[in-house]
Design a protein around this motif. Structure first.
Motif, PDB file in Angstrom:
ATOM      1  N   ALA A  38       0.864  -1.179   0.000  1.00  0.00           N
ATOM      2  CA  ALA A  38       0.000   0.000   0.000  1.00  0.00           C
ATOM      3  C   ALA A  38       0.900   1.229   0.000  1.00  0.00           C
ATOM      4  N   ARG A  39       0.310   2.389  -0.201  1.00  0.00           N
ATOM      5  CA  ARG A  39       1.073   3.637  -0.137  1.00  0.00           C
ATOM      6  C   ARG A  39       0.563   4.485   1.019  1.00  0.00           C
ATOM      7  N   MET A  40       1.512   5.041   1.761  1.00  0.00           N
ATOM      8  CA  MET A  40       1.177   5.935   2.866  1.00  0.00           C
ATOM      9  C   MET A  40       1.964   7.233   2.714  1.00  0.00           C
ATOM     10  N   PRO A  41       1.491   8.308   3.326  1.00  0.00           N
ATOM     11  CA  PRO A  41       2.127   9.605   3.125  1.00  0.00           C
ATOM     12  C   PRO A  41       3.569   9.655   3.634  1.00  0.00           C
ATOM     13  N   ALA A  42       4.415  10.339   2.882  1.00  0.00           N
ATOM     14  CA  ALA A  42       5.805  10.545   3.303  1.00  0.00           C
ATOM     15  C   ALA A  42       5.930  11.685   4.299  1.00  0.00           C
ATOM     16  N   GLY A  43       4.900  12.547   4.387  1.00  0.00           N
ATOM     17  CA  GLY A  43       4.987  13.772   5.178  1.00  0.00           C
ATOM     18  C   GLY A  43       5.438  13.596   6.617  1.00  0.00           C
ATOM     19  N   PRO A  44       4.828  12.694   7.403  1.00  0.00           N
ATOM     20  CA  PRO A  44       5.248  12.565   8.796  1.00  0.00           C
ATOM     21  C   PRO A  44       6.742  12.276   8.950  1.00  0.00           C
ATOM     22  N   ALA A  45       7.252  11.322   8.164  1.00  0.00           N
ATOM     23  CA  ALA A  45       8.672  10.974   8.268  1.00  0.00           C
ATOM     24  C   ALA A  45       9.566  12.120   7.791  1.00  0.00           C
ATOM     25  N   LEU A  46       9.188  12.785   6.711  1.00  0.00           N
ATOM     26  CA  LEU A  46       9.992  13.896   6.197  1.00  0.00           C
ATOM     27  C   LEU A  46      10.019  15.060   7.182  1.00  0.00           C
ATOM     28  N   LEU A  52       9.480  14.940  17.286  1.00  0.00           N
ATOM     29  CA  LEU A  52       9.170  13.583  17.707  1.00  0.00           C
ATOM     30  C   LEU A  52       7.999  13.064  16.863  1.00  0.00           C
ATOM     31  N   LEU A  53       8.104  11.830  16.367  1.00  0.00           N
ATOM     32  CA  LEU A  53       7.047  11.229  15.554  1.00  0.00           C
ATOM     33  C   LEU A  53       6.382  10.107  16.351  1.00  0.00           C
ATOM     34  N   GLU A  59      11.911   6.548  15.561  1.00  0.00           N
ATOM     35  CA  GLU A  59      13.180   7.267  15.504  1.00  0.00           C
ATOM     36  C   GLU A  59      13.663   7.435  14.065  1.00  0.00           C
ATOM     37  N   VAL A  60      14.409   8.500  13.811  1.00  0.00           N
ATOM     38  CA  VAL A  60      15.051   8.697  12.510  1.00  0.00           C
ATOM     39  C   VAL A  60      16.272   7.788  12.452  1.00  0.00           C
ATOM     40  N   PRO A  61      16.396   6.922  11.444  1.00  0.00           N
ATOM     41  CA  PRO A  61      17.576   6.052  11.353  1.00  0.00           C
ATOM     42  C   PRO A  61      18.871   6.854  11.332  1.00  0.00           C
ATOM     43  N   ALA A  62      19.889   6.295  11.934  1.00  0.00           N
ATOM     44  CA  ALA A  62      21.174   6.997  12.024  1.00  0.00           C
ATOM     45  C   ALA A  62      21.873   7.087  10.683  1.00  0.00           C
ATOM     46  N   GLU A  63      21.634   6.131   9.803  1.00  0.00           N
ATOM     47  CA  GLU A  63      22.326   6.091   8.519  1.00  0.00           C
ATOM     48  C   GLU A  63      21.330   5.904   7.383  1.00  0.00           C
ATOM     49  N   GLY A  64      21.810   6.218   6.173  1.00  0.00           N
ATOM     50  CA  GLY A  64      20.993   6.027   4.987  1.00  0.00           C
ATOM     51  C   GLY A  64      20.622   7.337   4.337  1.00  0.00           C
ATOM     52  N   THR A  65      20.168   7.256   3.103  1.00  0.00           N
ATOM     53  CA  THR A  65      19.713   8.437   2.387  1.00  0.00           C
ATOM     54  C   THR A  65      18.379   8.900   2.948  1.00  0.00           C
ATOM     55  N   ARG A  66      17.962  10.086   2.554  1.00  0.00           N
ATOM     56  CA  ARG A  66      16.668  10.580   3.014  1.00  0.00           C
ATOM     57  C   ARG A  66      15.544   9.668   2.540  1.00  0.00           C
ATOM     58  N   ALA A  90      11.892   3.615   5.759  1.00  0.00           N
ATOM     59  CA  ALA A  90      11.960   2.839   7.000  1.00  0.00           C
ATOM     60  C   ALA A  90      11.006   3.392   8.053  1.00  0.00           C
ATOM     61  N   MET A  91      10.944   4.705   8.184  1.00  0.00           N
ATOM     62  CA  MET A  91      10.077   5.316   9.185  1.00  0.00           C
ATOM     63  C   MET A  91       8.601   5.129   8.842  1.00  0.00           C
ATOM     64  N   THR A  92       8.265   5.255   7.561  1.00  0.00           N
ATOM     65  CA  THR A  92       6.870   5.080   7.150  1.00  0.00           C
ATOM     66  C   THR A  92       6.440   3.631   7.333  1.00  0.00           C
ATOM     67  N   GLN A  93       7.354   2.691   7.088  1.00  0.00           N
ATOM     68  CA  GLN A  93       7.040   1.292   7.347  1.00  0.00           C
ATOM     69  C   GLN A  93       6.792   1.055   8.836  1.00  0.00           C
ATOM     70  N   GLU A  94       7.559   1.711   9.693  1.00  0.00           N
ATOM     71  CA  GLU A  94       7.347   1.557  11.133  1.00  0.00           C
ATOM     72  C   GLU A  94       5.979   2.109  11.534  1.00  0.00           C
ATOM     73  N   LEU A  95       5.596   3.235  10.932  1.00  0.00           N
ATOM     74  CA  LEU A  95       4.243   3.755  11.173  1.00  0.00           C
ATOM     75  C   LEU A  95       3.194   2.737  10.731  1.00  0.00           C
ATOM     76  N   ALA A  96       3.370   2.184   9.527  1.00  0.00           N
ATOM     77  CA  ALA A  96       2.410   1.220   8.998  1.00  0.00           C
ATOM     78  C   ALA A  96       2.281   0.012   9.916  1.00  0.00           C
ATOM     79  N   THR A  97       3.399  -0.434  10.475  1.00  0.00           N
ATOM     80  CA  THR A  97       3.378  -1.583  11.373  1.00  0.00           C
ATOM     81  C   THR A  97       2.603  -1.261  12.650  1.00  0.00           C
ATOM     82  N   ALA A  98       2.804  -0.061  13.177  1.00  0.00           N
ATOM     83  CA  ALA A  98       2.049   0.358  14.360  1.00  0.00           C
ATOM     84  C   ALA A  98       0.563   0.465  14.044  1.00  0.00           C
TER      85      ALA A  98
END
Length: 316
Positions: free
Chosen positions: A212-220, A228-229, A250-257, A263-271
């Protein structure tokens, strides 16, 4: 304004003007009768709700899915009946009817001054949760609303939510992002319903075993401002609404934006999925969500802006 637009605006105006004056048992009974009538008609929205619930509860047979969709329509109509009556509720009533676990995550985040983003799915009554924040936590917040047609209906929704203590920004091509970022940098709170995004900027997530697709806004926003998200899930429990404020994403310590956002949006989706799986009847998703549900017969999957346009046509 077309006749259909005038009728739509008139129905909602009647709801806000009349339903809140009804005795509560009468309003509750009316909502159930409307929900049951819509459910028995087996229209597009009911069938789509049932299809979505089949993904959430894959072990459910046809009879169980019909039970869930009926309960889902009752929950959805409860949302509307509560929303029509909410402007007349005082702070004591809101506090008595809402119980939230993990409240310390929100209060600690606000006290830190770094700004807080609350992201939640279409579960139970997100407007009531917002009223709980403004009256019980005592903090105003900013949210975003999609522009509705007719414009008078959009104005009604804005006035309703502003009356509950919310600042409402129009969702129009990402123009709200800068204002949201400024609110967060000043230590403010924003709340976003974030379980569905068919735009080209939506982030692909695994959700109940499909994409599915979820908004990028919260993570960005969290990455750009340091806010805090917090994922939040809600559900009805008898006459009360309950909820859970989950631990921060949390914002991952490494990786591109892009990688961090995914990763953050997937964590939201899991919650979100944890709350929806626990209370599927309170998930008010009467539209298409998963990408393979957007695939036209004999053609390629619809994606991005085309998917959003196709969905709007289907809902009309």
């Amino acid at each position: 304004m077309t006749l259909r637009d005038r009728l739509t605006d008139g129905v909602y105006g009647l709801g806000w003007g009349t339903v809140k004056r009804l005795p509560e048992p009468v309003a509750v009974g009316l909502g159930r009768r409307i929900a049951d009538f819509a459910w028995r008609r087996r229209g597009k929205s009911v069938l789509r709700l049932e299809s979505n619930l089949a993904r959430v509860v894959p072990e459910a047979g046809p009879e169980r899915l019909r039970e869930l969709s009926r309960a889902g329509m009752r929950s959805y109509m409860r949302y509307w009946m509560e929303s029509f009556r909410l402007p007349a509720w005082d702070a004591a009533r809101i506090r008595a009817d809402v119980e939230i676990e993990g409240e310390h995550h929100l209060r600690d985040g606000i006290a830190s001054g770094r700004g807080v983003i609350v992201a939640l799915p279409h579960l139970a009554n997100w407007d009531l949760a917002g009223a709980w924040v403004t009256t019980y936590v005592g903090v105003p917040f900013t949210t975003v609303a999609e522009r509705l047609k007719p414009e008078t209906l959009y104005d009604r929704f804005v006035a309703y939510r502003e009356g509950l203590g919310m600042e409402v920004l129009p969702h129009s091509g990402g123009a709200a992002f800068g204002t949201l970022a400024r609110r967060l940098r000043s230590g403010g709170l924003i709340c976003l319903v974030a379980d569905r995004d068919l735009s080209a900027s939506g982030v692909a997530v695994d959700f109940f075993g499909a994409t599915a697709r979820m908004p990028a806004g919260p993570a960005l926003l969290a990455q750009q401002t340091g806010a805090l998200l917090l994922p939040v899930t809600l559900w009805y429990d008898g006459t009360r609404m309950k909820g859970r404020i989950h631990p921060p994403v949390e914002v991952p310590a490494e990786g591109t934006r892009v990688a961090k956002t995914a990763a953050m949006t997937q964590e939201l989706a899991t919650a979100f999925a944890s709350g929806i799986a626990a209370h599927p009847q309170d998930w008010h998703m009467l539209q298409r969500l998963w990408l393979d549900d957007l695939e036209p017969r004999g053609g390629d999957p619809v994606s991005g802006a085309a998917a959003a346009a196709a969905e709007r046509e289907g809902a009309a």
